[in-house]
Write a protein that holds these residues in place. Structure first.
Motif, mmCIF file in Angstrom:
data_model
loop_
_atom_site.group_PDB
_atom_site.id
_atom_site.type_symbol
_atom_site.label_atom_id
_atom_site.label_comp_id
_atom_site.label_asym_id
_atom_site.label_seq_id
_atom_site.Cartn_x
_atom_site.Cartn_y
_atom_site.Cartn_z
ATOM 1 N N PRO A 175 1.271 -3.876 -10.293
ATOM 2 C CA PRO A 175 1.798 -5.239 -10.304
ATOM 3 C C PRO A 175 2.858 -5.406 -11.399
ATOM 4 O O PRO A 175 2.700 -4.923 -12.525
ATOM 5 C CB PRO A 175 0.555 -6.088 -10.599
ATOM 6 C CG PRO A 175 -0.586 -5.266 -10.084
ATOM 7 C CD PRO A 175 -0.209 -3.844 -10.368
ATOM 8 N N PHE A 176 3.941 -6.073 -11.046
ATOM 9 C CA PHE A 176 5.057 -6.258 -11.966
ATOM 10 C C PHE A 176 5.534 -7.702 -11.880
ATOM 11 O O PHE A 176 5.090 -8.458 -11.014
ATOM 12 C CB PHE A 176 6.205 -5.284 -11.651
ATOM 13 C CG PHE A 176 6.838 -5.493 -10.300
ATOM 14 C CD1 PHE A 176 8.126 -5.997 -10.183
ATOM 15 C CD2 PHE A 176 6.157 -5.171 -9.127
ATOM 16 C CE1 PHE A 176 8.720 -6.184 -8.938
ATOM 17 C CE2 PHE A 176 6.737 -5.352 -7.885
ATOM 18 C CZ PHE A 176 8.019 -5.872 -7.785
ATOM 19 N N LYS A 177 6.394 -8.090 -12.777
ATOM 20 C CA LYS A 177 6.889 -9.460 -12.816
ATOM 21 C C LYS A 177 7.651 -9.774 -11.527
ATOM 22 O O LYS A 177 8.592 -9.083 -11.161
ATOM 23 C CB LYS A 177 7.814 -9.655 -14.014
ATOM 24 C CG LYS A 177 8.508 -11.007 -14.057
ATOM 25 C CD LYS A 177 9.498 -11.063 -15.212
ATOM 26 C CE LYS A 177 10.429 -12.267 -15.068
ATOM 27 N NZ LYS A 177 11.366 -12.126 -13.939
ATOM 28 N N THR A 178 7.217 -10.831 -10.841
ATOM 29 C CA THR A 178 7.906 -11.258 -9.624
ATOM 30 C C THR A 178 8.212 -12.750 -9.698
ATOM 31 O O THR A 178 7.432 -13.512 -10.272
ATOM 32 C CB THR A 178 7.048 -10.982 -8.374
ATOM 33 O OG1 THR A 178 5.768 -11.590 -8.535
ATOM 34 C CG2 THR A 178 6.875 -9.497 -8.136
ATOM 35 N N PRO A 179 9.346 -13.150 -9.101
ATOM 36 C CA PRO A 179 10.347 -12.271 -8.502
ATOM 37 C C PRO A 179 11.136 -11.516 -9.566
ATOM 38 O O PRO A 179 11.452 -12.070 -10.621
ATOM 39 C CB PRO A 179 11.246 -13.236 -7.727
ATOM 40 C CG PRO A 179 11.116 -14.539 -8.462
ATOM 41 C CD PRO A 179 9.707 -14.584 -8.974
ATOM 42 N N ALA A 180 11.439 -10.256 -9.276
ATOM 43 C CA ALA A 180 12.185 -9.432 -10.220
ATOM 44 C C ALA A 180 13.643 -9.891 -10.272
ATOM 45 O O ALA A 180 14.267 -10.116 -9.237
ATOM 46 C CB ALA A 180 12.116 -7.969 -9.798
ATOM 47 N N LYS A 181 14.157 -10.015 -11.479
ATOM 48 C CA LYS A 181 15.555 -10.421 -11.662
ATOM 49 C C LYS A 181 16.327 -9.295 -12.342
ATOM 50 O O LYS A 181 15.774 -8.511 -13.111
ATOM 51 C CB LYS A 181 15.624 -11.686 -12.509
ATOM 52 C CG LYS A 181 15.072 -12.924 -11.817
ATOM 53 C CD LYS A 181 15.405 -14.192 -12.605
ATOM 54 C CE LYS A 181 14.966 -15.432 -11.830
ATOM 55 N NZ LYS A 181 15.399 -16.690 -12.501
ATOM 56 N N GLU A 182 17.627 -9.273 -12.059
ATOM 57 C CA GLU A 182 18.482 -8.231 -12.612
ATOM 58 C C GLU A 182 18.499 -8.242 -14.133
ATOM 59 O O GLU A 182 18.791 -7.218 -14.773
ATOM 60 C CB GLU A 182 19.912 -8.388 -12.083
ATOM 61 C CG GLU A 182 20.051 -8.170 -10.585
ATOM 62 C CD GLU A 182 19.832 -9.437 -9.752
ATOM 63 O OE1 GLU A 182 20.192 -9.440 -8.567
ATOM 64 O OE2 GLU A 182 19.286 -10.425 -10.299
ATOM 65 N N PRO A 224 -6.437 -2.754 2.016
ATOM 66 C CA PRO A 224 -6.558 -4.159 2.421
ATOM 67 C C PRO A 224 -5.586 -5.068 1.673
ATOM 68 O O PRO A 224 -5.005 -5.985 2.261
ATOM 69 C CB PRO A 224 -8.016 -4.487 2.086
ATOM 70 C CG PRO A 224 -8.728 -3.178 2.154
ATOM 71 C CD PRO A 224 -7.743 -2.168 1.655
ATOM 72 N N GLY A 225 -5.388 -4.814 0.375
ATOM 73 C CA GLY A 225 -4.467 -5.635 -0.397
ATOM 74 C C GLY A 225 -3.026 -5.488 0.045
ATOM 75 O O GLY A 225 -2.226 -6.434 -0.054
ATOM 76 N N ALA A 226 -2.665 -4.312 0.547
ATOM 77 C CA ALA A 226 -1.309 -4.103 1.057
ATOM 78 C C ALA A 226 -1.084 -4.866 2.360
ATOM 79 O O ALA A 226 0.043 -5.208 2.705
ATOM 80 C CB ALA A 226 -1.052 -2.612 1.276
ATOM 81 N N PHE A 227 -2.155 -5.113 3.078
ATOM 82 C CA PHE A 227 -2.078 -5.857 4.339
ATOM 83 C C PHE A 227 -1.754 -7.328 4.081
ATOM 84 O O PHE A 227 -1.067 -7.969 4.886
ATOM 85 C CB PHE A 227 -3.418 -5.724 5.067
ATOM 86 C CG PHE A 227 -3.381 -6.055 6.531
ATOM 87 C CD1 PHE A 227 -2.468 -5.467 7.387
ATOM 88 C CD2 PHE A 227 -4.314 -6.936 7.067
ATOM 89 C CE1 PHE A 227 -2.460 -5.755 8.747
ATOM 90 C CE2 PHE A 227 -4.315 -7.234 8.423
ATOM 91 C CZ PHE A 227 -3.389 -6.645 9.261
ATOM 92 N N TYR A 254 1.948 6.253 0.794
ATOM 93 C CA TYR A 254 2.592 5.502 -0.290
ATOM 94 C C TYR A 254 3.079 4.142 0.204
ATOM 95 O O TYR A 254 2.875 3.115 -0.453
ATOM 96 C CB TYR A 254 3.761 6.311 -0.858
ATOM 97 C CG TYR A 254 4.653 5.524 -1.779
ATOM 98 C CD1 TYR A 254 4.253 5.236 -3.082
ATOM 99 C CD2 TYR A 254 5.888 5.061 -1.347
ATOM 100 C CE1 TYR A 254 5.070 4.492 -3.929
ATOM 101 C CE2 TYR A 254 6.709 4.323 -2.189
ATOM 102 C CZ TYR A 254 6.297 4.048 -3.478
ATOM 103 O OH TYR A 254 7.100 3.307 -4.305
ATOM 104 N N ALA A 255 3.715 4.133 1.363
ATOM 105 C CA ALA A 255 4.336 2.907 1.861
ATOM 106 C C ALA A 255 3.323 1.804 2.126
ATOM 107 O O ALA A 255 3.643 0.614 1.988
ATOM 108 C CB ALA A 255 5.121 3.211 3.145
ATOM 109 N N PHE A 256 2.118 2.172 2.495
ATOM 110 C CA PHE A 256 1.100 1.168 2.826
ATOM 111 C C PHE A 256 0.020 1.033 1.742
ATOM 112 O O PHE A 256 -1.075 0.557 2.012
ATOM 113 C CB PHE A 256 0.456 1.512 4.169
ATOM 114 C CG PHE A 256 1.422 1.512 5.321
ATOM 115 C CD1 PHE A 256 2.234 0.417 5.563
ATOM 116 C CD2 PHE A 256 1.530 2.617 6.155
ATOM 117 C CE1 PHE A 256 3.132 0.413 6.620
ATOM 118 C CE2 PHE A 256 2.426 2.618 7.218
ATOM 119 C CZ PHE A 256 3.238 1.516 7.449
ATOM 120 N N SER A 257 0.363 1.444 0.533
ATOM 121 C CA SER A 257 -0.626 1.384 -0.557
ATOM 122 C C SER A 257 -0.324 0.292 -1.580
ATOM 123 O O SER A 257 -1.142 0.051 -2.467
ATOM 124 C CB SER A 257 -0.687 2.731 -1.277
ATOM 125 O OG SER A 257 0.534 2.995 -1.958
#
Length: 350
Positions: A125-132, A204-207, A306-309
Motif C-alpha cells: 500500500p502506498f499514498k493514493t492518489p499518487a502525484k508527480e 480476494p483483496g485484489a478482486f 503478480y498482476a492479480f496479487s
C-alpha cells in the motif's frame, strides 16, 4: 512542413508498437524503430537492431542516426526478481543516451517510459492518489537512475526530457507475454475449453481494490504530446485512462464477453494451475484456425500471479496532465472489450 524524426527504442513491445502506429499516421514524422527482432506488423518505420546491453553494439548501430530529433525510450529487460531489473535497465539507457546525443545534433527531446513503481506501488500500500510531486521511496529503482541521467545529461543542452507514468499498459505485442489483455483472454479461452467457470485467480483483496489502466494508444498520444509541448519540458506526468475500476465489477462483464459462467475468487498459483495448458492451447489454435503462436508468446503465468496479487488500491492523480493540456480519457471497461475484440480480429483468440 519541417519533419521530426522519432527514435522508438523498444519498438516491438506494447508501448513501442502503439507509438509507431500513431506516428506512422502523422505526416510530419519520420520513424526509426530499435528492437532485437524485426517488426511483426505493417509499418513505414525504418528498423535498426542493437544489443542495448553492449556499448559497442549501440555505437555501431545507433551512432549514425544523425537525423533523430525525439527519442522515446520504451525498452525494458524483465527479471522474475524486481530488484534485479535495476542494473540492466539502468545500463541499457546509459549505453544508449550518449551515443544518440553525440550522433544527433538536432536532438530536441528524450521521453522516458516509467510507471507507478516510481511511487512504490509494487511494494505494498502506498499514498493514493499518487502525484508527480510525491517524494521518491527509499528503495532504488531504474526509473530513478534513468531520470537522473536524463536530467544531468540535458543540463545546459539544447534538448529536454519528460517521463510518462502509466499503470498496466493495455495493448497487444507479439512475443510480449507480460500483458494483462492477452493474459485475461487466453485464461478465459482455456477455462472455457476446460468447461470451467471464469474464476478470478488472484487474492480476494485484489478482486475488490480500486485499480486503473492505461490504453497503449492513449499513452502513445500522451508521450508525443509531452515530447513536443515546450511547457512539458523536464517534467513527469501520470498518464492513465482517467477512471478507476474494481475487478469484482469487470469480471462478470469479461465472463459474458467470452461466453463463460461468472464466478468469484479462487486464489491459485497460475503456473501450477495452467501446467500443461500448452497442449490444450495448440488444440484450440488448430481447431479455430487461429494464428499459430505458442502460448508462451502470449502469456506468462508468473506475471499473472503478480498482476492479480495487488490487494491494495492503485490510483494515480492525473490532474497535472489535464492542467497542461492533455485532455484525453477512456472508459476502461470499454477499452478491455475493444482490445479483446481486436485479439479476435487478429485471430489470436477465438
Amino acid at each position: 512542413m519541417q519533419k521530426k524524426t522519432a527514435l522508438v527504442i523498444g519498438a516491438t513491445g506494447v508501448s513501442g508498437r502503439a507509438l509507431i502506429e500513431h506516428l506512422d499516421r502523422q505526416p510530419d514524422w519520420n520513424v526509426i524503430g530499435v528492437s532485437r527482432k524485426p517488426p511483426y506488423f505493417q509499418t513505414k518505420a525504418r528498423f535498426v537492431h542493437a544489443d542495448l546491453m553492449d556499448p559497442q553494439s549501440c555505437k555501431d548501430n545507433l551512432g549514425g542516426l544523425s537525423d533523430v530529433t525525439h527519442v522515446f525510450y520504451c525498452a525494458y529487460l524483465d527479471n522474475k526478481v524486481i530488484a534485479e531489473t535495476r542494473a540492466p535497465n539502468a545500463k541499457m539507457f546509459a549505453n544508449v543516451l550518449p551515443v544518440i546525443e553525440a550522433a544527433a545534433p538536432n536532438l530536441q527531446h528524450v521521453c522516458l517510459l516509467q510507471g507507478t513503481k516510481y511511487y512504490g506501488q509494487y511494494l505494498g500500500p502506498f499514498k493514493t492518489p499518487a502525484k508527480e510531486t510525491d517524494p521518491r521511496i527509499d528503495v532504488p529503482h531504474f526509473y530513478y537512475d534513468q531520470q537522473d541521467l536524463a536530467e544531468q545529461a540535458s543540463t545546459g543542452k539544447g534538448w529536454s526530457w519528460s517521463a510518462a507514468r502509466p499503470h498496466v499498459i493495455c495493448g497487444f505485442a507479439l512475443g510480449n507475454p507480460l500483458n494483462i489483455i492477452t493474459t485475461i483472454a487466453t485464461y478465459a479461452t482455456l477455462l472455457k475449453e476446460m468447461g470451467q467457470p471464469f474464476t478470478f485467480p488472484g487474492k480476494p483483496g485484489a478482486f475488490t481494490s480500486v485499480y486503473q489502466a492505461t490504453d497503449a494508444g492513449l499513452l502513445a498520444r500522451a508521450m508525443v504530446w509531452m515530447s513536443t509541448n515546450p511547457d512539458c519540458a523536464n517534467q513527469a506526468f501520470n498518464i492513465t485512462n482517467g477512471d478507476f475500476f474494481r475487478y469484482q465489477n469487470l469480471w462478470p462483464v469479461f465472463a459474458r464477453f467470452f461466453g463463460l459462467e461468472a464466478s468469484g475468487v479462487e486464489t491459485v498459483d497460475m503456473p501450477t494451475r495452467m501446467a500443461g495448458a500448452d497442449v490444450l492451447w495448440d488444440k484450440i489454435v488448430a481447431r479455430e484456425g487461429l494464428q499459430q503462436h505458442p502460448l508462451a508468446q502470449l502469456v506468462n503465468w508468473n506475471f499473472a500471479n503478480y498482476a492479480f496479487s495487488n490487494d491494495w488500491d492503485v490510483m494515480s492523480d492525473t490532474t497535472k496532465c489535464r492542467r497542461y493540456g492533455f485532455l484525453e480519457f477512456l472508459d476502461s471497461e470499454e477499452m478491455f472489450l475493444d482490445l479483446f475484440r481486436d485479439l479476435q480480429r487478429k485471430k489470436i483468440v477465438p
